[in-house]
Scaffold this motif. Structure first.
Motif, PDB file in Angstrom:
ATOM      1  N   ASP A 208      49.885  48.803  21.396  1.00 18.75           N
ATOM      2  CA  ASP A 208      50.643  47.704  21.999  1.00 18.75           C
ATOM      3  C   ASP A 208      51.925  47.464  21.204  1.00 18.75           C
ATOM      4  O   ASP A 208      51.891  47.430  19.963  1.00 18.75           O
ATOM      5  CB  ASP A 208      49.822  46.420  22.017  1.00 18.75           C
ATOM      6  N   PRO A 209      53.054  47.278  21.870  1.00 21.12           N
ATOM      7  CA  PRO A 209      54.312  47.064  21.139  1.00 21.12           C
ATOM      8  C   PRO A 209      54.319  45.712  20.424  1.00 21.12           C
ATOM      9  O   PRO A 209      53.738  44.740  20.899  1.00 21.12           O
ATOM     10  CB  PRO A 209      55.368  47.101  22.243  1.00 21.12           C
ATOM     11  N   TRP A 210      54.967  45.678  19.265  1.00 20.59           N
ATOM     12  CA  TRP A 210      55.158  44.420  18.546  1.00 20.59           C
ATOM     13  C   TRP A 210      56.427  43.729  19.057  1.00 20.59           C
ATOM     14  O   TRP A 210      57.363  44.402  19.517  1.00 20.59           O
ATOM     15  CB  TRP A 210      55.248  44.677  17.050  1.00 20.59           C
ATOM     16  N   VAL A 211      56.453  42.414  18.969  1.00 20.43           N
ATOM     17  CA  VAL A 211      57.529  41.626  19.557  1.00 20.43           C
ATOM     18  C   VAL A 211      58.037  40.591  18.546  1.00 20.43           C
ATOM     19  O   VAL A 211      57.471  40.424  17.464  1.00 20.43           O
ATOM     20  CB  VAL A 211      57.048  40.914  20.840  1.00 20.43           C
ATOM     21  N   VAL A 212      59.100  39.890  18.915  1.00 22.51           N
ATOM     22  CA  VAL A 212      59.618  38.795  18.088  1.00 22.51           C
ATOM     23  C   VAL A 212      58.640  37.626  18.185  1.00 22.51           C
ATOM     24  O   VAL A 212      58.441  37.065  19.263  1.00 22.51           O
ATOM     25  CB  VAL A 212      61.010  38.342  18.547  1.00 22.51           C
ATOM     26  N   THR A 213      58.019  37.251  17.075  1.00 25.05           N
ATOM     27  CA  THR A 213      57.083  36.129  17.069  1.00 25.05           C
ATOM     28  C   THR A 213      57.588  35.027  16.153  1.00 25.05           C
ATOM     29  O   THR A 213      58.137  35.304  15.075  1.00 25.05           O
ATOM     30  CB  THR A 213      55.679  36.556  16.604  1.00 25.05           C
ATOM     31  N   HIS A 214      57.384  33.798  16.558  1.00 29.88           N
ATOM     32  CA  HIS A 214      57.744  32.654  15.721  1.00 29.88           C
ATOM     33  C   HIS A 214      56.794  32.530  14.545  1.00 29.88           C
ATOM     34  O   HIS A 214      57.195  32.271  13.412  1.00 29.88           O
ATOM     35  CB  HIS A 214      57.732  31.375  16.555  1.00 29.88           C
ATOM     36  N   GLY A 215      55.503  32.689  14.800  1.00 32.52           N
ATOM     37  CA  GLY A 215      54.500  32.630  13.745  1.00 32.52           C
ATOM     38  C   GLY A 215      53.682  31.362  13.739  1.00 32.52           C
ATOM     39  O   GLY A 215      52.475  31.392  13.492  1.00 32.52           O
ATOM     40  N   GLU A 216      54.325  30.221  14.029  1.00 32.68           N
ATOM     41  CA  GLU A 216      53.605  28.947  14.038  1.00 32.68           C
ATOM     42  C   GLU A 216      54.125  28.049  15.164  1.00 32.68           C
ATOM     43  O   GLU A 216      54.616  26.943  14.915  1.00 32.68           O
ATOM     44  CB  GLU A 216      53.739  28.237  12.686  1.00 32.68           C
TER      45      GLU A 216
END
Length: 316
Positions: A208-216
């Protein structure tokens, strides 16, 4: 944080704003909000305000914070209005080391409200944040964005603590209570660490591709303003599996998934990855609080809150 740091005073913040941002703050007031970073509200005589944040940084320095701030600025400049980006100083820096081990950022002051904790109780708000996160996950990857890794912060310290349960701890008022609680939960913590490592192997094998995540992207990190929801606290932004954000937003339910898919596309979250981030969060919290209470500390509002959080996480 409830307690203002002894290293940084409001007077020092005012001087830093004047020297590096050319903001002449007539008043600087400590804001006891959030947990982890320290905040002040600075006001100028004409009514202008800024939200100032200071973070402790480790031996590696503030490179991660600088990269995160550049990422949030790039997102905001691209038109992602939900991203609250810092204001550059007179040299164009978005984060500045103001004392050894301390990074400071200055953000626009926004009028709005947030919640005391991170739970998404309102279904309509849960759908709103799901759409926002869907847009974020579909965004092109900013140049400055750093990659998330599977490491649990302070894991080495936690393992050292687990190996040191047979003798009293004396770092402060919560040291010995922490040892006793951790001793009672030792088998639980060790089994969760093993389970986490199993999940890591499964998720690492996924294509699965990784994406821009905020994290919280929890409720306490969202300001409800007249212009809509605004996500704050971008220090944790990373390239990561999408489930890093979705674990908290979906919270075991698929009710908000269609709202997310309306922006991100026909994506199905992976159960193992959702579980991984739930387990990662609890272990990261346990490790950080144990590390805190093994070090010299005092009884304060922040340590009381940390102790309460630790006992809840150790209770499973």
């Amino acid at each position: 944080m409830r307690d203002e740091p002894t290293d940084i005073s409001g007077e020092l913040v005012a001087g830093i704003l004047n020297e590096h941002w050319e903001f002449r703050a007539a008043e600087v007031t400590y804001a006891p909000v959030g947990f982890g970073s320290y905040h002040w509200i600075a006001a100028q005589g004409d009514g202008s305000r800024w939200f100032v944040t200071a973070d402790r940084v480790g031996a590696a320095g503030g490179h991660a914070i600088e990269a995160a701030m550049r990422t949030s600025k790039e997102l905001a400049d691209r038109g992602y209005e939900f991203a609250v980006a810092p204001l550059p100083d007179r040299r164009g820096q978005l984060a500045r080391e103001v004392l050894p081990g301390w990074m400071l950022t200055v953000l626009p002051y926004l009028h709005g409200w947030s919640t005391a904790d991170g739970a998404w109780e309102d279904p309509a708000e849960r759908e709103q944040i799901a759409r926002i996160v869907g847009r974020l996950h579909a965004a092109p990857v900013p140049e400055a964005l750093q990659r998330w890794d599977f490491a649990i912060p302070d894991r080495d310290g936690l393992m050292a603590a687990l190996a040191d349960l047979d003798q009293p701890w004396s770092g402060g008022p919560y040291a010995e209570p922490t040892r006793l609680r951790l001793a009672g939960a030792e088998s639980y913590v060790r089994s969760r660490l093993e389970y986490y490592d199993t999940l890591v192997r499964e998720v690492e094998a996924s294509d699965d591709p990784w994406v821009v995540t905020h994290g919280e992207p929890h409720s306490a990190n969202v300001l409800r303003t007249a212009d809509g929801m605004r996500l704050v606290d971008w220090e944790t932004v990373r390239l990561a599996p999408r489930e890093r954000d979705l674990a908290g937003i979906l919270d075991g339910s698929a009710d908000a998934l269609p709202a997310y898919q309306s922006e991100a596309g026909p994506i199905t979250p992976q159960p193992a990855a959702l579980e991984l981030f739930d387990v990662w969060w609890s272990l990261a919290e346990i490790a950080s609080y144990v590390e805190l209470f093994r070090q010299p500390h005092v009884d304060s509002a922040d340590s009381k809150e940390s102790w309460q959080e630790l006992t809840e996480y150790l209770a499973g």
